[in-house]
Design an enzyme around this catalytic site. Structure first.
Site, short mmCIF file in Angstrom:
data_model
loop_
_atom_site.label_atom_id
_atom_site.label_comp_id
_atom_site.label_asym_id
_atom_site.label_seq_id
_atom_site.Cartn_x
_atom_site.Cartn_y
_atom_site.Cartn_z
N ARG A 76 88.82 107.92 -42.30
CA ARG A 76 87.99 108.87 -42.61
C ARG A 76 86.54 108.36 -42.42
O ARG A 76 86.19 107.36 -43.01
CB ARG A 76 88.07 109.36 -44.24
CG ARG A 76 87.20 110.51 -44.63
CD ARG A 76 87.45 110.66 -46.09
NE ARG A 76 86.45 111.75 -46.55
CZ ARG A 76 85.41 111.68 -47.37
NH1 ARG A 76 85.23 110.38 -47.90
NH2 ARG A 76 84.57 112.64 -48.00
N ASN A 155 81.21 115.83 -47.57
CA ASN A 155 81.45 114.98 -48.67
C ASN A 155 80.64 115.53 -49.97
O ASN A 155 79.85 116.00 -50.00
CB ASN A 155 80.90 113.55 -48.01
CG ASN A 155 81.42 112.64 -49.32
OD1 ASN A 155 82.29 112.28 -49.58
ND2 ASN A 155 80.25 112.12 -50.15
N GLU A 156 81.59 115.47 -50.86
CA GLU A 156 81.25 115.74 -52.29
C GLU A 156 80.02 116.90 -52.35
O GLU A 156 78.84 116.31 -52.83
CB GLU A 156 80.77 114.43 -52.96
CG GLU A 156 82.22 113.63 -53.09
CD GLU A 156 81.73 111.92 -53.37
OE1 GLU A 156 80.38 112.00 -53.97
OE2 GLU A 156 82.32 111.19 -53.51
N HIS A 223 88.30 112.68 -55.45
CA HIS A 223 87.72 111.26 -55.28
C HIS A 223 87.86 110.58 -56.78
O HIS A 223 87.35 111.04 -57.70
CB HIS A 223 86.44 111.21 -54.88
CG HIS A 223 86.21 111.75 -53.46
ND1 HIS A 223 84.75 111.88 -52.79
CD2 HIS A 223 86.89 112.29 -52.53
CE1 HIS A 223 85.03 112.24 -51.46
NE2 HIS A 223 86.31 112.43 -51.48
N TYR A 225 87.40 107.75 -59.24
CA TYR A 225 86.83 106.69 -59.50
C TYR A 225 86.74 106.35 -61.04
O TYR A 225 87.92 106.58 -61.68
CB TYR A 225 85.08 106.84 -59.10
CG TYR A 225 84.94 106.51 -57.57
CD1 TYR A 225 85.37 105.33 -56.94
CD2 TYR A 225 84.78 107.81 -56.91
CE1 TYR A 225 85.19 105.38 -55.45
CE2 TYR A 225 84.59 107.51 -55.43
CZ TYR A 225 85.07 106.28 -54.85
OH TYR A 225 84.95 106.13 -53.40
N GLU A 252 88.92 109.25 -51.82
CA GLU A 252 88.28 108.26 -51.95
C GLU A 252 88.70 107.36 -53.24
O GLU A 252 89.11 108.33 -54.00
CB GLU A 252 86.63 108.43 -52.12
CG GLU A 252 86.03 108.97 -50.63
CD GLU A 252 84.61 109.07 -51.13
OE1 GLU A 252 84.10 108.49 -52.07
OE2 GLU A 252 83.70 109.79 -50.24
N TRP A 282 87.96 103.43 -50.43
CA TRP A 282 86.50 103.49 -50.05
C TRP A 282 86.13 102.20 -50.33
O TRP A 282 86.53 101.56 -51.35
CB TRP A 282 85.71 104.40 -50.89
CG TRP A 282 84.27 104.19 -50.51
CD1 TRP A 282 83.52 103.60 -51.08
CD2 TRP A 282 83.38 105.13 -49.74
NE1 TRP A 282 82.36 103.66 -50.66
CE2 TRP A 282 82.46 104.74 -49.74
CE3 TRP A 282 83.94 106.13 -49.05
CZ2 TRP A 282 81.16 105.20 -49.12
CZ3 TRP A 282 82.86 106.76 -48.19
CH2 TRP A 282 81.46 106.31 -48.29
#
Length: 609
Positions: A76, A155-156, A223, A225, A252, A282
């Site tokens: 990516r 992205n986001e 994503h 996290y 990610e 990521w």
């Protein structure tokens, strides 16, 4: 849950201030329920990494080979629209795609300028990302790459606190604009709230968003996290998406998101593998800013040595890249460039190493009695060696056809501008002056070669516009390698709008061209060449055949006649549509005609009667 991402990745950003066989035309990735199918209809699961190209463009040639060595099948790539960081140009996009193809990895391309919109004042609206994808230079490079490129729209593209209505409506508009603009690629959309979708805006509307697309070809990306610090949280989200019948990837993640922000990375690896869902770690290198954010680096250096503790987990875990990543079947039969090359004997249409460990031609090489070999080059600065001398020499006891190339970068497309496009190559003709030859009965091409750079081998067919010929992208190999191809292994460039059949009754010869849109060097050396099944005779005269070079200057098409005779001139745009044609008799030397302005990437075909 305020600013879940701004203290980490945004802080980092501020601190940074072949031949590939495909079974159908314009085929590409396609979602089918929870599965993602490649252009051959085979299931493909993304297992790879993120690479921050927009901020470290100079590291591409170092990072990509190192990423490939981890076993990754997907990268990516962070790009930029120009609204926040330097714009990733069309020529850069072409370089990225070519480099990933060279190493047999799929490209997921995203633009980062929208990150955190609605909460980060520097972020731009999702519509800006769509504008970028629809811009002429980007679209030119992506059309026809559906089998190798997935478009991650932005992205986001929303921070915290953005309404579900805004998130849904703006994605509906974005998807509609891209489809109306002609894109047939699989599209990827990121979750709400800095991609972590902690409020389940995307998760609870997966079916609705899939129906925004008339092609029903949307990949959903979350994503993961610090919101996903426990296995239970990971499992709940992944299972909900699976139950919804859509294809989800973890676009990610890392094993932490800075100091005291752990992520359940091992659970992400294991559960995505169990569910057949993809993951993309990521990020390769370059993280900095917030405390501990450098821990998100997968590698300590751009060349991948050594891996960090997070990188070791991603790569070497029992559910990591080396154990679970499978190459997309569109690359079957092609070995990535390694030195020395790995031996392969996978059968028809595949390469097998000959005499690995040496770059000398194998003994007993034979150019098959074909004697008309020559080089050609544009008039705008590209170079070829030899130039004006027959490119066949004795080397290691064999006769070898060889040439080295240096090609100028393609110009940036500017509508209405006077553009000249570079070309350089080596060719073999069946008969003098490129007279068409009937090779019916021939089954394909066999050659032993070594090469550097993006060299494409193609079959020159009378009446076929230059650049549209049936061909094969040669795998790069430092040592002589034997390649046996059938005609079925060849294909026209994927951007050709109206594909035509290969006509074996009108073949002029075979050529090898360097295809580096960003400019660069390359070479080809052939120690053995044959056309299996060809029973005709070939002109066997030691003669250098001069090509007809051309250039466009203003409204003048200029070319150099090697001899007097009748000439047919045809000009096509990059979609293969004929724009202009002309016939006339001309003497030897420089000639010119006035013609209408050309469209992007003009293709000129000049043939002597």
């Amino acid at each position: 849950m305020k600013n879940l991402k701004i203290s980490s990745k945004i802080a980092m950003l501020v601190a940074l201030t072949l031949m590939f066989t495909i079974n159908s035309w314009a085929a590409g990735f396609k979602t089918s329920g929870t599965k993602l199918l490649d252009a051959n209809g085979n299931e493909f699961v993304m297992r790879g990494v993120n690479h921050p190209h927009a901020w470290y463009a100079s590291q591409l040639n170092t990072a990509i080979p190192a990423i490939a060595a981890t076993g990754a099948n997907t990268v990516r790539v962070v790009m930029a629209t120009g609204d926040r960081w330097n714009r990733t140009s069309g020529s850069e996009v072409r370089t990225i795609i070519n480099k990933l193809k060279e190493y047999k990895m799929i490209a997921v391309l995203e633009v980062h300028d929208c990150t955190g919109y609605g909460e980060d004042s520097e972020a731009v609206d999702l519509s800006k990302a769509v504008d970028y994808w629809l811009s002429a230079d980007i679209k030119k490079e992506l059309m026809g790459e559906e089998a190798f490129v997935i478009i991650n729209i932005a992205n986001e593209p929303f921070g915290n606190g953005v309404s579900k209505t805004d998130y849904l409506n703006k994605h509906k508009t974005a998807i509609t604009r891209l489809r109306d603009g002609g894109y047939k690629h699989a599209l990827m959309v990121d979750g709400a709230s800095w991609g972590q979708d902690w409020d389940n805006t995307m998760r609870d509307n997966l079916a609705t968003m899939l129906n925004y697309d008339p092609d029903k070809n949307v990949i959903f990306s979350v994503h993961m996290y610090e919101v996903y610090g426990t296995e239970a949280k990971v499992k709940s989200y992944l299972q909900t998406a699976k139950n919804a019948g859509v294809h989800l990837v973890v676009g990610e993640f890392a094993d932490s998101h800075g100091t005291n922000k752990p992520v359940a990375a091992e659970a992400i690896l294991r559960l995505t593998v169990e569910n057949g869902q993809g993951y993309l770690g990521w990020s390769w290198k370059g993280n900095s800013g917030a405390p501990g954010i450098e821990q998100l680096d997968i590698a300590a250096n751009w060349n991948g040595s050594p891996l960090t503790s997070w990188g070791d987990l991603l790569v070497n875990n029992s559910n990591g890249l080396k154990a679970k990543a499978q190459t997309a079947s569109v690359f079957d039969g092609v070995n990535p460039p390694v030195t020395p090359p790995e031996s392969s004997s996978s059968g028809e249409g595949s390469s097998s190493s000959v005499d690995p460990g040496t770059d000398l031609p194998p003994a007993g090489g034979d150019l098959g009695g074909f004697d008309i070999w020559y080089t050609y080059v544009d008039a705008i600065g590209s170079q070829v060696d030899p130039d004006g001398t027959k490119p066949v020499v004795e080397e290691g006891g064999s006769m070898v056809a060889k040439a080295s190339f240096s090609i100028m970068p393609e110009p940036e497309y500017v509508e209405g501008a006077d553009l000249e496009y570079p070309y350089v190559g080596m060719a073999m003709d069946f008969a003098e002056n490129g007279v068409a030859t009937n090779i019916t009965g021939a089954t394909g091409i066999s050659l032993t070669y070594k090469s550097a750079g993006a060299v494409r081998m193609s079959v020159a067919q009378s009446g076929m516009p230059g650049g549209q010929e049936w061909g094969y992208d040669l795998p790069v190999t430092a040592n002589y390698t034997t390649l046996n191809l059938t005609w079925a292994d060849l294909m026209q460039p994927s951007w050709v709008d109206s594909p035509t059949d290969l006509d074996l009754t009108k073949i002029q010869g075979v050529k090898w061209e360097l295809k580096e849109s960003a400019g660069g060097d390359g070479s080809i050396a052939i120690s053995s060449f044959a056309i299996p099944g060809y029973g005709g005779t070939t002109a066997l005269k030691s003669q250098i055949v001069q090509s007809i070079n051309w250039r466009i200057s203003g409204d003048q098409l200029q070319w150099n006649m090697p001899r007097s005779g009748g000439v047919k001139v045809e000009v096509f745009n990059y979609l293969g549509q004929k724009m202009f044609s002309h016939r006339g008799d001309y003497g030897a030397g420089m000639q010119s005609i006035t013609m209408p302005a050309t469209a992007i990437r003009p293709i000129v075909k000049i043939s002597l009667d």
